[in-house]
Structure formats: structure tokens, C-alpha cells
Design an enzyme around this catalytic site. Sequence first.
Site, PDB file in Angstrom:
ATOM      1  N   SER A   1       0.831  -1.208   0.000  1.00 15.11           N
ATOM      2  CA  SER A   1       0.000   0.000   0.000  1.00 15.11           C
ATOM      3  C   SER A   1       0.865   1.257   0.000  1.00 15.11           C
ATOM      4  O   SER A   1       0.590   2.224  -0.720  1.00 15.11           O
ATOM      5  CB  SER A   1      -0.884   0.037   1.251  1.00 15.11           C
ATOM      6  OG  SER A   1      -1.890  -0.912   1.174  1.00 15.11           O
TER       7      SER A   1
ATOM      8  N   ARG B   1       1.598   4.335  -2.978  1.00 18.45           N
ATOM      9  CA  ARG B   1       1.403   5.764  -2.679  1.00 18.45           C
ATOM     10  C   ARG B   1       2.699   6.543  -2.867  1.00 18.45           C
ATOM     11  O   ARG B   1       2.684   7.695  -3.315  1.00 18.45           O
ATOM     12  CB  ARG B   1       0.844   5.917  -1.257  1.00 18.45           C
ATOM     13  CG  ARG B   1      -0.636   5.481  -1.222  1.00 18.45           C
ATOM     14  CD  ARG B   1      -1.083   5.069   0.156  1.00 18.45           C
ATOM     15  NE  ARG B   1      -2.510   4.838   0.249  1.00 18.45           N
ATOM     16  CZ  ARG B   1      -3.128   3.677  -0.042  1.00 18.45           C
ATOM     17  NH1 ARG B   1      -2.425   2.651  -0.478  1.00 18.45           N
ATOM     18  NH2 ARG B   1      -4.441   3.561   0.094  1.00 18.45           N
TER      19      ARG B   1
ATOM     20  N   GLY C   1      -6.004  -3.660  -7.540  1.00 21.55           N
ATOM     21  CA  GLY C   1      -7.160  -2.817  -7.200  1.00 21.55           C
ATOM     22  C   GLY C   1      -6.723  -1.439  -6.731  1.00 21.55           C
ATOM     23  O   GLY C   1      -7.358  -0.433  -7.040  1.00 21.55           O
TER      24      GLY C   1
ATOM     25  N   ARG D   1     -13.877  -7.069 -10.470  1.00 19.44           N
ATOM     26  CA  ARG D   1     -14.056  -6.448  -9.144  1.00 19.44           C
ATOM     27  C   ARG D   1     -14.879  -5.161  -9.236  1.00 19.44           C
ATOM     28  O   ARG D   1     -14.878  -4.475 -10.247  1.00 19.44           O
ATOM     29  CB  ARG D   1     -12.681  -6.197  -8.505  1.00 19.44           C
ATOM     30  CG  ARG D   1     -11.939  -7.514  -8.263  1.00 19.44           C
ATOM     31  CD  ARG D   1     -10.628  -7.323  -7.575  1.00 19.44           C
ATOM     32  NE  ARG D   1     -10.790  -6.796  -6.221  1.00 19.44           N
ATOM     33  CZ  ARG D   1      -9.788  -6.386  -5.464  1.00 19.44           C
ATOM     34  NH1 ARG D   1      -8.551  -6.424  -5.910  1.00 19.44           N
ATOM     35  NH2 ARG D   1     -10.017  -5.923  -4.249  1.00 19.44           N
TER      36      ARG D   1
ATOM     37  N   GLN E   1      -9.223   2.472  -0.418  1.00 21.62           N
ATOM     38  CA  GLN E   1      -9.136   2.772  -1.851  1.00 21.62           C
ATOM     39  C   GLN E   1     -10.200   3.787  -2.249  1.00 21.62           C
ATOM     40  O   GLN E   1      -9.935   4.700  -3.034  1.00 21.62           O
ATOM     41  CB  GLN E   1      -9.253   1.479  -2.650  1.00 21.62           C
ATOM     42  CG  GLN E   1      -8.059   0.562  -2.393  1.00 21.62           C
ATOM     43  CD  GLN E   1      -8.149  -0.788  -3.074  1.00 21.62           C
ATOM     44  OE1 GLN E   1      -9.160  -1.115  -3.687  1.00 21.62           O
ATOM     45  NE2 GLN E   1      -7.104  -1.577  -2.967  1.00 21.62           N
TER      46      GLN E   1
ATOM     47  N   ASP F   1      -6.699  -7.775   5.007  1.00 18.36           N
ATOM     48  CA  ASP F   1      -5.997  -8.622   4.029  1.00 18.36           C
ATOM     49  C   ASP F   1      -5.462  -9.918   4.649  1.00 18.36           C
ATOM     50  O   ASP F   1      -4.901 -10.755   3.944  1.00 18.36           O
ATOM     51  CB  ASP F   1      -4.836  -7.842   3.390  1.00 18.36           C
ATOM     52  CG  ASP F   1      -5.355  -6.724   2.498  1.00 18.36           C
ATOM     53  OD1 ASP F   1      -6.497  -6.828   2.005  1.00 18.36           O
ATOM     54  OD2 ASP F   1      -4.631  -5.732   2.310  1.00 18.36           O
TER      55      ASP F   1
ATOM     56  N   LYS G   1     -12.375  -9.387  -2.822  1.00 19.91           N
ATOM     57  CA  LYS G   1     -10.924  -9.138  -2.923  1.00 19.91           C
ATOM     58  C   LYS G   1     -10.416  -9.766  -4.228  1.00 19.91           C
ATOM     59  O   LYS G   1     -11.208 -10.030  -5.129  1.00 19.91           O
ATOM     60  CB  LYS G   1     -10.221  -9.695  -1.684  1.00 19.91           C
ATOM     61  CG  LYS G   1     -10.564  -8.932  -0.406  1.00 19.91           C
ATOM     62  CD  LYS G   1     -10.100  -7.490  -0.471  1.00 19.91           C
ATOM     63  CE  LYS G   1     -10.529  -6.692   0.742  1.00 19.91           C
ATOM     64  NZ  LYS G   1     -10.214  -5.255   0.594  1.00 19.91           N
TER      65      LYS G   1
ATOM     66  N   ARG H   1     -12.419 -14.600  -1.042  1.00 22.77           N
ATOM     67  CA  ARG H   1     -11.470 -15.266  -0.126  1.00 22.77           C
ATOM     68  C   ARG H   1     -12.165 -16.170   0.885  1.00 22.77           C
ATOM     69  O   ARG H   1     -11.522 -17.038   1.484  1.00 22.77           O
ATOM     70  CB  ARG H   1     -10.596 -14.222   0.569  1.00 22.77           C
ATOM     71  CG  ARG H   1      -9.563 -13.653  -0.393  1.00 22.77           C
ATOM     72  CD  ARG H   1      -8.625 -12.657   0.241  1.00 22.77           C
ATOM     73  NE  ARG H   1      -7.545 -12.347  -0.695  1.00 22.77           N
ATOM     74  CZ  ARG H   1      -6.761 -11.291  -0.606  1.00 22.77           C
ATOM     75  NH1 ARG H   1      -6.930 -10.407   0.351  1.00 22.77           N
ATOM     76  NH2 ARG H   1      -5.805 -11.096  -1.496  1.00 22.77           N
TER      77      ARG H   1
ATOM     78  N   ARG I   1      -2.510 -14.121  -1.813  1.00 27.05           N
ATOM     79  CA  ARG I   1      -2.614 -14.388  -0.365  1.00 27.05           C
ATOM     80  C   ARG I   1      -3.194 -15.782  -0.073  1.00 27.05           C
ATOM     81  O   ARG I   1      -2.917 -16.353   0.979  1.00 27.05           O
ATOM     82  CB  ARG I   1      -3.419 -13.295   0.335  1.00 27.05           C
ATOM     83  CG  ARG I   1      -2.775 -11.918   0.169  1.00 27.05           C
ATOM     84  CD  ARG I   1      -3.153 -10.933   1.239  1.00 27.05           C
ATOM     85  NE  ARG I   1      -2.894  -9.568   0.802  1.00 27.05           N
ATOM     86  CZ  ARG I   1      -1.693  -8.980   0.823  1.00 27.05           C
ATOM     87  NH1 ARG I   1      -0.626  -9.630   1.260  1.00 27.05           N
ATOM     88  NH2 ARG I   1      -1.545  -7.735   0.394  1.00 27.05           N
TER      89      ARG I   1
HETATM   90  C1  S3P Z   1      -5.641  -1.170   0.094  1.00 30.64           C
HETATM   91  C2  S3P Z   1      -6.856  -1.121   0.732  1.00 30.64           C
HETATM   92  C3  S3P Z   1      -7.643  -2.321   1.060  1.00 30.64           C
HETATM   93  C4  S3P Z   1      -6.804  -3.582   0.971  1.00 30.64           C
HETATM   94  C5  S3P Z   1      -5.958  -3.620  -0.266  1.00 30.64           C
HETATM   95  C6  S3P Z   1      -5.008  -2.430  -0.307  1.00 30.64           C
HETATM   96  C7  S3P Z   1      -4.931   0.103  -0.174  1.00 30.64           C
HETATM   97  O1  S3P Z   1      -8.713  -2.460   0.148  1.00 30.64           O
HETATM   98  O2  S3P Z   1      -7.623  -4.734   1.035  1.00 30.64           O
HETATM   99  O3  S3P Z   1      -5.195  -4.816  -0.307  1.00 30.64           O
HETATM  100  O4  S3P Z   1      -3.732   0.075  -0.491  1.00 30.64           O
HETATM  101  O5  S3P Z   1      -5.556   1.158  -0.068  1.00 30.64           O
HETATM  102  P1  S3P Z   1     -10.102  -1.652   0.305  1.00 30.64           P
HETATM  103  O6  S3P Z   1      -9.819  -0.227   0.090  1.00 30.64           O
HETATM  104  O7  S3P Z   1     -10.977  -2.239  -0.765  1.00 30.64           O
HETATM  105  O8  S3P Z   1     -10.604  -1.937   1.680  1.00 30.64           O
END
Ligand code: S3P
Length: 432
Positions: free
Chosen positions: A26, A30, A98, A126, A173, A319, A346, A350, A392
Site C-alpha cells: 500500500s 502511494r 485494485g 471487481r 481505496q 488482508d 478481494k 477469499r 494471499r
Molecule cells: C488497500 C486497501 C484495502 C486492501 C488492499 C489495499 C490500499 O482495500 O484490502 O489490499 O492500499 O488502499 P479496500 O480499500 O478495498 O478496503
Amino acid sequence: MHKYETRTVSPAKSLQGEIVVPGDKSISHRAIMFASLAKGESRVRGLLRGEDCMSTLKAFQAMGVEVVEKSEDEFVIQGRGIDGLLEPENVVDCGNSGTTMRLMSGILAAQPFFSVLTGDQYLRKRPMGRVINPLSEMGAKILGRDGNSKAPLAIDGGGLKPIEYSSPVASAQVKSAVLLAGMQIEGTTTVYEPHLSRDHSERMLRYFGAEIESFDGGARVTGPVSLTGREVIVPGDISSAAFFLVAGLIVPGSELLLKNVGVNPTRSGIIDILQQMGGSIELLNRRELSGEPVADLLVKSSNLKGIEIGGELVQRAIDEFPVVSVAAAFASGVTTICDAKELRVKETDRIAAMCDALGKLGAKIEPLEDGMRITGGQSLRGGTVGSFGDHRIAMSMAIAALRAEAEVLIEDTGCTATSFPNFWELLAQIGA
Ligand code: S3P
């Protein structure tokens, strides 16, 4: 698209050693995004070279951002400022990621050009309505497949106005997509969420010089912000460390030191869950790196017991449920996971995937609409299980195999490169 391979994992005797898990996924996304949107040079160290983050990197290179690889995990990024990106000449491929697709939607919705985002067969299934809806409310022109709910997404950027948005799902997200759109335009954009999701965007935007207000229940930004290039050190990924935490707990006679792991409270639910189950995990050498809390984690094998998991703890470990279900299979008593419906959308479903894979080895695991119930204490047999193309799931089944009675063959394991390219090497390094 990851390559197809299979792996056989044998039962382990005991696991010992010191390991450094790769950079947080994550935070790496960023770092690439905000360094690209900043003015001037940023040096990013500890960046995850996983396929997901490389999708983000390629997307920004396609918009004119210059990136120089100094070493395996050090990148120098020449930011173009929030008004300096160029229209990509081709469709942007987000791969399996995602985070790339949803955060980029927010960034691109405010850029004065046309762009198209697509992804692999899993990502294209998704839900994207969760970002299209609030961005459209801001005035974005986004079209997607399946009634504007799935990728590919076509974005005709620009002309946004700020909003106050109450997100029906707690999702970093979604929160980030809206804040990233809002930070580029004049006025104040606010996002409310039902539970606090991971706050890496807010922390890193502040680190790059933006004023972002975090409050109980959401975050707020007044744009346009100006970001300045910085040196970023990415901590190790707690979601990757989670596999080794569970391995260290369930394989008798083990002791592992996991160095330099991010322990941001919005992400560290896995430590609380495993400690509540009776796991011995110590946080040593606590410190801060580029605005994120970090520690070394010492884990020793423990007798685990089943617990009930729900509410805000779910968000803080979202996660980690595939590997939590593995810990639960080796705990005494029943573990119930609820309030975790998000697991269904996800990289794969999962809940269904873990019930299938652990069930094949003889675990007592049943799906619930919003989670799963695992009755632990059964021994697991060897066999063949699938990964459902989900990194995962593949890694969780490798950890389960360490404590099975016989070898486990895991199919389609190339997907581990999504988030953890050296997973198998580290597993071998500690004696598996
Ligand atoms: C993430 C947010 C989470 C997480 C994903 C990474 C991120 O998802 O499950 O693996 O980097 O912002 P959601 O925003 O759908 O909760």
C-alpha cells in the site's frame, strides 16, 4: 499476468532465523503516485518490486514521469507536479492491482485529459462502482463496463467540484480516490467512512507537504495542494509478515525475528488477533519511518485458542483473513470471523477460496455470508489445492502445509509475485 507454476511444500520441523520482509504494498503504491505528483525529485527506498506496484510505476511512466532505478529497491522519481502529467498514449494496464485502478481513477478524474484503465481477468471482475459513484458526484465523466461498475474504465478528466461523501464501505481505496481527486481542485472535499480504513494516503500526503485533516470518522482536504519531492523509506509489509507470524506460531519449536515491519494501527489488527489467540508476539525497537510507525516482531511458537473476530478489528486486518483461517485451523476450539463481507470482493472470493483449499486438507471450515467459522485442532492431511490466482491464498496454503501431515501441492503459485516476489526464498531461509 503472472506466470503459471506449482509448488510443493513439506511439513516443517521448526523455523528459526531473522528475516526482512519486502516493502509495504500500500505504501509503495502511494510513494510512486505522490512522488510523481510532487514537484522535484523523490528518492524512494525499500520500494516493493511486486507486480502490483510495478503496474503503478509503469502507469506514471506512461504519463511522462521519469524514473531511475538506483538498485533493487531504490528508485529516484522526477515528479511533474499535479498539473504536469501527460495524457497516456495507450490503455493503462493495472494488472491485478485494485489499489492502482481505484487510486488512479481519483487522480485521473481531475486531470485534463482522456485515459483508459484496464486490468487482468480478476481485476476486471471487481467492483469499481464504489469509486465511479463518488467521482461522478464530483462531476467526473467515467464510463465502465457492466452498467458503469467494472473495468475497463474510460475517464474524460477535469471539471470537478468538491463534495462531502459518506462511503457505504470502509475502504482506503475509496477514501483515497475521493481525496486524491479533491486535493487537485479548489475547495474542501470530505470523506466519511463507517470504520477507519488504513490511513497511508493521509500520512504520506502530509509527509509530502499537503494539509490533510484526519478526524474520527473520516478525512478532509482543501485543494489544490502542492506536494514537494522527498526521501521516502518504505517499511516492511505487515501483510507479508503475517504469513511468517502464523508460521512461527503454528510450527512447534520456532522462533523468528521479523525486522522493520510497519505497525500502523490501521493495519496491525493481525498482531491483536494472534495475541488474543494466545500467540507470543513481541514488538521491539519501535520507531518511525517517513511518517509510519515501525517495529521488529519477535514470534515464538504458541498454543493457540479459537476466538471471535468482528467489528473494527476486521478492518484493521482485512488482508490477513486467509492466513488467520490457517492459524484458526491449528488452534483449539472455534474461531468465528464475521463482519467481513468485503472478503468476497478481494482478488478472489477469499471466503469461498479458503473454505475450498483448507477443506481439501481436512480442516473443519464453513463459510458464513460475512465470514467463516473454523473448528480447530484437527490435523491436516497432504493433498493438492488451488490458489484461485490469489497471492494471499497461495501463501496462506504454503503456511498451512508447514504443519500438515504430508506434502501439499499448491497450484498456480506464480501470483505470489503480486505482493511478495521472494516469499519462497524467505521460507527456505528459515528452514522450511
Ligand atoms: C488497500 C486497501 C484495502 C486492501 C488492499 C489495499 C490500499 O482495500 O484490502 O489490499 O492500499 O488502499 P479496500 O480499500 O478495498 O478496503
